[in-house]
Scaffold this motif. Sequence first.
Motif, PDB file in Angstrom:
ATOM      1  N   TYR A 222      -1.837   3.599  -6.532  1.00  0.00           N
ATOM      2  CA  TYR A 222      -1.645   3.809  -5.374  1.00  0.00           C
ATOM      3  C   TYR A 222      -1.337   4.865  -4.515  1.00  0.00           C
ATOM      4  N   PRO A 247       2.278   2.800   5.441  1.00  0.00           N
ATOM      5  CA  PRO A 247       3.095   3.370   4.219  1.00  0.00           C
ATOM      6  C   PRO A 247       3.667   4.916   4.461  1.00  0.00           C
ATOM      7  N   HIS A 309       4.121   0.297  -1.627  1.00  0.00           N
ATOM      8  CA  HIS A 309       4.395   1.032  -0.243  1.00  0.00           C
ATOM      9  C   HIS A 309       4.620   2.472  -0.328  1.00  0.00           C
ATOM     10  N   TYR A 312       1.898   5.106  -2.011  1.00  0.00           N
ATOM     11  CA  TYR A 312       0.918   5.188  -1.245  1.00  0.00           C
ATOM     12  C   TYR A 312       1.359   5.915  -0.325  1.00  0.00           C
ATOM     13  N   GLY A 313       2.595   5.937   0.203  1.00  0.00           N
ATOM     14  CA  GLY A 313       3.107   6.822   1.412  1.00  0.00           C
ATOM     15  C   GLY A 313       3.606   8.069   0.879  1.00  0.00           C
TER      16      GLY A 313
END
Length: 340
Positions: A222, A247, A309, A312-313
């Motif tokens: 991710y 995210p 989350h 990915y962010g």
Amino acid sequence: MNKTVSIVIPCRNEENYIGKCLESFINQTYPKDLLKIIVSDGMSTDNTRNVIKDLQKEHDNIILLDNKGLSAPKGMNLGIRHTDSDIVIIFGAHSYADKDFVLENVRALENEEVGCAGGLITTINDTTKGAAIAEAMSCPFGVGNALFRYAEKEAYVDTVAFGAYRRTLLEEIGLFDEELVRNQDDELNFRVEKSGAKILLSPKIKSTYYGRGDFRKLWRQYYQYGFWKVRVIQKHKRPASIRHLIPLAFVLFLVGGGILSTFSSFIKNAYFLILGLYILLDLFFSLKISFSKSIKYLFYLVVSFPILHISYGLGFILGLLNFYIFKSSKIEERNKTTSR
């Protein structure tokens, strides 16, 4: 229904999965004489190629290509260029298809407005941790409105995994972007929509994907999605969906809110209120899934959601720095892979 179809499967070192993947296409309900199965192998060093060659002895519609370019998009393009089939379906070696997978894709593309079709992916894993991660990846709280993870109704969407494409459309908009390590299908589907064609998600199109079995691999997966999503946005000047930015906003909130909360009690209270709400949502969805599936999943789910989350962010933030500040597209070259 007499459309010729080619299944293009990029892979590398998939000896444990490629056999079942190919057998799922050997056993399709779609006519065998209209179906080709093309494996673009990134010069595997395990037993992958022998598994493929053994199946070739009994099935003359299996084709093995040497993907000396190694990356997944180069393997996809190699397979697409090798065939002139009416329809091209991109599939992952780490997956297997329902017996009606090809048939339902062809039916979906009978609608002249549809340029790309795809379906529902069920994520599985043999371990308790892996199964819990798979559940997190199939939950709206974990992946937002990525409908191909959990949709129950047919809908037009912005992207699908394992897409089926009209060859005429690919000739019009071009093939996969070979620069991208991840998000190649997202970028191609962006061009599908820009061409005026629609992307159809049909729950009748079913496949199963073996998900990541540990947190480190999930984080890396991710993180790369977020990192390379920035490059897709940079190429097309806008995101395909608002969900791709959430995210990023969450990680900026965690860092920025944490810093600002040291200067203001109001900000501090608001920060912990929102953070507490997130934790409650994490617990709620983790408990909901655990009670319906297995209580053994609970801890792994509680950890999986933040990993999805935050990784990915963070990847998105590093992508912004890499592609917009440092103007580089090479920082992640070492992460290229031919498996999907």
